[in-house]
Design a protein around this motif. Structure first.
Motif, mmCIF file in Angstrom:
data_model
loop_
_atom_site.group_PDB
_atom_site.id
_atom_site.type_symbol
_atom_site.label_atom_id
_atom_site.label_comp_id
_atom_site.label_asym_id
_atom_site.label_seq_id
_atom_site.Cartn_x
_atom_site.Cartn_y
_atom_site.Cartn_z
ATOM 1 N N ASP A 62 87.310 8.879 50.347
ATOM 2 C CA ASP A 62 87.356 10.314 50.599
ATOM 3 C C ASP A 62 88.802 10.674 50.926
ATOM 4 N N LYS A 63 89.532 11.160 49.937
ATOM 5 C CA LYS A 63 90.952 11.443 50.147
ATOM 6 C C LYS A 63 91.174 12.692 50.982
ATOM 7 N N VAL A 64 90.253 13.623 50.946
ATOM 8 C CA VAL A 64 90.396 14.841 51.748
ATOM 9 C C VAL A 64 90.278 14.510 53.232
ATOM 10 N N ALA A 65 89.279 13.707 53.578
ATOM 11 C CA ALA A 65 89.069 13.320 54.978
ATOM 12 C C ALA A 65 89.896 12.104 55.369
ATOM 13 N N ASN A 66 90.576 11.469 54.380
ATOM 14 C CA ASN A 66 91.383 10.273 54.610
ATOM 15 C C ASN A 66 90.546 9.147 55.218
ATOM 16 N N VAL A 67 89.413 8.872 54.557
ATOM 17 C CA VAL A 67 88.490 7.844 55.029
ATOM 18 C C VAL A 67 87.979 7.037 53.837
ATOM 19 N N THR A 68 87.820 5.734 54.028
ATOM 20 C CA THR A 68 87.127 4.878 53.064
ATOM 21 C C THR A 68 85.856 4.354 53.720
ATOM 22 N N TYR A 69 84.715 4.532 53.007
ATOM 23 C CA TYR A 69 83.418 4.063 53.503
ATOM 24 C C TYR A 69 83.011 2.811 52.727
ATOM 25 N N ARG A 70 82.262 1.920 53.405
ATOM 26 C CA ARG A 70 81.810 0.670 52.796
ATOM 27 C C ARG A 70 80.292 0.516 52.928
ATOM 28 N N SER A 71 79.702 0.016 51.855
ATOM 29 C CA SER A 71 78.295 -0.373 51.893
ATOM 30 C C SER A 71 78.158 -1.691 51.126
ATOM 31 N N VAL A 72 77.459 -2.678 51.705
ATOM 32 C CA VAL A 72 77.296 -3.994 51.081
ATOM 33 C C VAL A 72 75.822 -4.228 50.787
ATOM 34 N N ASN A 73 75.537 -4.529 49.513
ATOM 35 C CA ASN A 73 74.175 -4.836 49.062
ATOM 36 C C ASN A 73 73.177 -3.750 49.468
ATOM 37 N N GLY A 74 73.622 -2.493 49.358
ATOM 38 C CA GLY A 74 72.726 -1.372 49.644
ATOM 39 C C GLY A 74 72.486 -1.127 51.109
ATOM 40 N N GLY A 75 73.203 -1.775 51.987
ATOM 41 C CA GLY A 75 73.004 -1.613 53.416
ATOM 42 C C GLY A 75 73.639 -0.346 53.961
ATOM 43 N N ALA A 76 73.764 -0.294 55.262
ATOM 44 C CA ALA A 76 74.278 0.899 55.930
ATOM 45 C C ALA A 76 75.729 1.161 55.524
ATOM 46 N N THR A 77 76.068 2.448 55.480
ATOM 47 C CA THR A 77 77.435 2.853 55.159
ATOM 48 C C THR A 77 78.246 2.929 56.441
ATOM 49 N N THR A 78 79.392 2.269 56.431
ATOM 50 C CA THR A 78 80.258 2.244 57.604
ATOM 51 C C THR A 78 81.658 2.689 57.216
ATOM 52 N N VAL A 79 82.446 3.074 58.212
ATOM 53 C CA VAL A 79 83.841 3.433 57.978
ATOM 54 C C VAL A 79 84.656 2.157 57.877
ATOM 55 N N ALA A 80 85.356 2.020 56.722
ATOM 56 C CA ALA A 80 86.133 0.805 56.489
ATOM 57 C C ALA A 80 87.610 1.001 56.781
ATOM 58 N N GLY A 81 88.043 2.236 56.940
ATOM 59 C CA GLY A 81 89.452 2.507 57.205
ATOM 60 C C GLY A 81 89.860 3.837 56.613
ATOM 61 N N THR A 82 91.143 4.031 56.439
ATOM 62 C CA THR A 82 91.654 5.269 55.853
ATOM 63 C C THR A 82 91.497 5.231 54.328
ATOM 64 N N ALA A 83 91.886 6.321 53.686
ATOM 65 C CA ALA A 83 91.816 6.369 52.224
ATOM 66 C C ALA A 83 92.780 5.381 51.594
ATOM 67 N N GLY A 84 93.785 4.965 52.341
ATOM 68 C CA GLY A 84 94.657 3.885 51.910
ATOM 69 C C GLY A 84 95.730 4.288 50.912
ATOM 70 N N SER A 85 96.365 3.268 50.344
ATOM 71 C CA SER A 85 97.528 3.458 49.476
ATOM 72 C C SER A 85 97.182 3.874 48.059
ATOM 73 N N GLY A 86 95.906 3.760 47.707
ATOM 74 C CA GLY A 86 95.506 4.092 46.338
ATOM 75 C C GLY A 86 95.613 2.916 45.384
ATOM 76 N N VAL A 87 95.911 1.708 45.903
ATOM 77 C CA VAL A 87 96.041 0.517 45.067
ATOM 78 C C VAL A 87 94.854 -0.411 45.308
ATOM 79 N N ILE A 88 94.224 -0.829 44.215
ATOM 80 C CA ILE A 88 93.173 -1.848 44.253
ATOM 81 C C ILE A 88 93.772 -3.092 43.605
ATOM 82 N N TYR A 89 93.950 -4.140 44.369
ATOM 83 C CA TYR A 89 94.619 -5.347 43.881
ATOM 84 C C TYR A 89 93.656 -6.516 43.908
ATOM 85 N N SER A 90 93.615 -7.261 42.800
ATOM 86 C CA SER A 90 92.791 -8.455 42.730
ATOM 87 C C SER A 90 93.685 -9.671 42.554
ATOM 88 N N ALA A 91 93.529 -10.642 43.441
ATOM 89 C CA ALA A 91 94.289 -11.883 43.318
ATOM 90 C C ALA A 91 93.751 -12.734 42.171
#
Length: 513
Positions: free
Chosen positions: A308-337
């Motif tokens: 959510d870039k407007v609210a500057n929040v990133t939400y997380r849900s794992v395997n359909g479970g509860a949605t939690t706040v994972a941090g800010t909207a961040g840098s906009g980069v998704i990096y895979s090692a």
């Protein structure tokens, strides 16, 4: 002998005296006229000489100011990273002297540089000669690889090392460049082309282009290749090096958080973006509120991240479970090692109010390029609202679509991709230090029926990845290319998308005081 009376003699003497007086007056008037005219001519000559001297001095001062700006621009290009000054500075030192006078350049960093993807500077060059001063203002901005619709380091196949041809069914709708040399020139078969293959300017570091069925000689033939005809290409331009690695994107995703993770998972570190360890599949989704989601699957674990870039929040849900706040909207980069084995989905719209973009939905997805990590695109990646390359970038329609960048060792279209395929992203494959790096189709030489590959954005690659084969000048397998330039990528590229090391001239003006 004629005799004169005394009266006549007196009258004659008076007339002679009067005549002498008139001659004297006339002489004096003439001398005055000559003196005045001469003085005027002298004044004009002096003024002319003075004017010529001023013009000469102004011209030299102007040239000195231009020379200073050219030297300063070279200084910027030679830096390993853009200068971090927040106050005015002198990139080439203080006042510089030459045989024609002196010059000085002052650089003014843009107030928004700290948060800008592309750093911008206002350069003021001042030249002085013979008491005359000229000032010129030049605005420069970092150049993104996103400015290219098509870019290669060399024009040879990343698979066979042989030549790959542009042919009459191809369309490159934007600027194209290659660092090709004498063994990898542009190969263009224009024989049956009904219109230009290249809509934008073509530049090449090489000194010639290979054509078939023959070298074009008429304007009509050139117009089958270039939109601008015989003026549509330029050879022998400077080489533009690819980035050394994807470490910039790695750091942007992880932030200043110490050692990188070694355990498979999806991380949202403070001050970073999204960091993925382990192979994964990634799908881009748009939720009911118009927010961008990333569905990351690793084995039995499915992680959904909602940004959510407007609210500057990133939400997380794992395997359909509860949605939690994972941090800010961040840098906009998704990096895979590691590898992204399947990528597809929809790019959410920007947040727009009237004619203003309030919040850009812009992301860069990158893998570890120098470690050989790849991205495989299995299904279309499209804008939620389509971008129209035929309209201005600030048109109402084109304000809406978000932007996406892809960076990997190789970006490949998988064998299960549909007959007609679309990718709305600017793609960069490979680096200076890799032996390969391309955008291509995995089954380019067997895929039938043939279709069209539409790219809305740009393609930057180490070597050309094949997307199809020809038989008798016609497409036999794979895809015909239909590449559309997303001009927004030049001014507003995705976050941390690589820059060329060069600077574009945004504006120029002479400062008149």
């Amino acid at each position: 002998m004629k005799q004169y009376t005394q009266s006549q003699i007196t009258m004659r003497q008076k007339w002679t005296s009067s005549r002498k007086g008139s001659v004297l007056v006339t002489t004096l008037v003439s001398l005055l006229f000559v003196f005045t005219f001469g003085s005027a001519i002298l004044a004009l000559s002096l003024n002319g000489l003075s004017s010529t001297r001023r013009i000469k001095a102004n011209t030299k001062a102007f040239n000195l100011a231009e020379s200073g700006l050219e030297r300063a621009t070279r200084w910027f290009k030679e830096q390993s990273s853009p200068p971090s000054y927040s106050t005015p500075f002198q990139p080439i030192g203080g006042v510089q002297s030459s045989t024609d006078g002196q010059y000085l350049v002052t650089a003014y960093p843009d107030a928004n540089n700290s948060g800008a993807v592309l750093k911008k500077y206002v350069l003021v060059g001042e030249g002085i000669n013979d008491g005359r001063t000229e000032r010129i203002q030049l605005v420069i901005r970092q150049t993104s690889f996103g400015k290219y619709a098509y870019f290669t380091d060399r024009e040879t196949s990343s698979v066979s090392g042989g030549r790959i041809w542009f042919f009459s069914g191809d369309r490159i709708r934007g600027p194209a460049h290659s660092n090709n040399d004498s063994a990898s020139e542009f190969q263009i078969n224009y024989g049956s082309s009904p219109g230009p293959i290249f809509e934008g300017m073509v530049t090449s570091s090489g000194n010639f282009i290979n054509y078939a069925p023959t070298n074009p000689t008429t304007e009509a033939q050139f117009s089958q290749i270039y939109r601008a005809g015989s003026r549509g290409y330029e050879l022998g331009v400077d080489e533009i090096p690819l980035p050394n690695s994807s470490d910039v994107q790695k750091d942007a995703a992880w932030g200043a958080n110490g050692a990188y993770p070694t355990v498979t998972g999806v991380y949202t570190p403070p001050g970073g973006g999204i960091y993925i360890k382990g192979n994964s599949t990634v799908q881009l989704l748009v939720d009911g509120g118009g927010r961008q989601q990333f569905r990351v699957v690793q084995g039995a674990n499915t992680t959904v991240l909602t940004v959510d870039k407007v609210a500057n929040v990133t939400y997380r849900s794992v395997n359909g479970g509860a949605t939690t706040v994972a941090g800010t909207a961040g840098s906009g980069v998704i990096y895979s090692a590691d590898n992204i084995t399947a990528l597809s989905g929809t790019i959410a719209n920007n947040v727009v109010s009237g004619s203003e973009v309030l919040q850009r939905n812009s992301f860069t997805i990158a893998t570890d390029v120098n470690a050989g990590r790849t991205i495989t695109v299995t299904n279309p990646i499209v804008h939620q609202s389509a971008y129209n390359a035929a309209q201005a970038t600030n048109s109402a329609n084109n304000l809406m679509p978000g932007t996406l960048g892809l960076i990997a060792r190789n970006v490949t279209i998988g064998p299960s991709a549909p007959t007609n395929m679309e990718i709305d992203a600017v793609i960069l494959a490979g680096s200076q230090t890799t032996t390969d790096g391309s955008f291509g189709v995995s089954n380019y030489n067997t895929k039938t029926p043939t279709g069209t590959l539409k790219v809305v954005g740009g393609i930057i690659q180490k070597a050309r990845g094949p997307v199809g084969t020809l038989s008798g000048g016609s497409l036999a397998t794979g895809y015909a290319k239909d590449y559309h330039y997303d001009a927004r990528m030049a001014d507003n590229p995705p976050p941390y998308f690589p820059t060329t090391g060069g600077y574009d001239r945004i504006s120029w003006r002479r400062i008149v005081e």
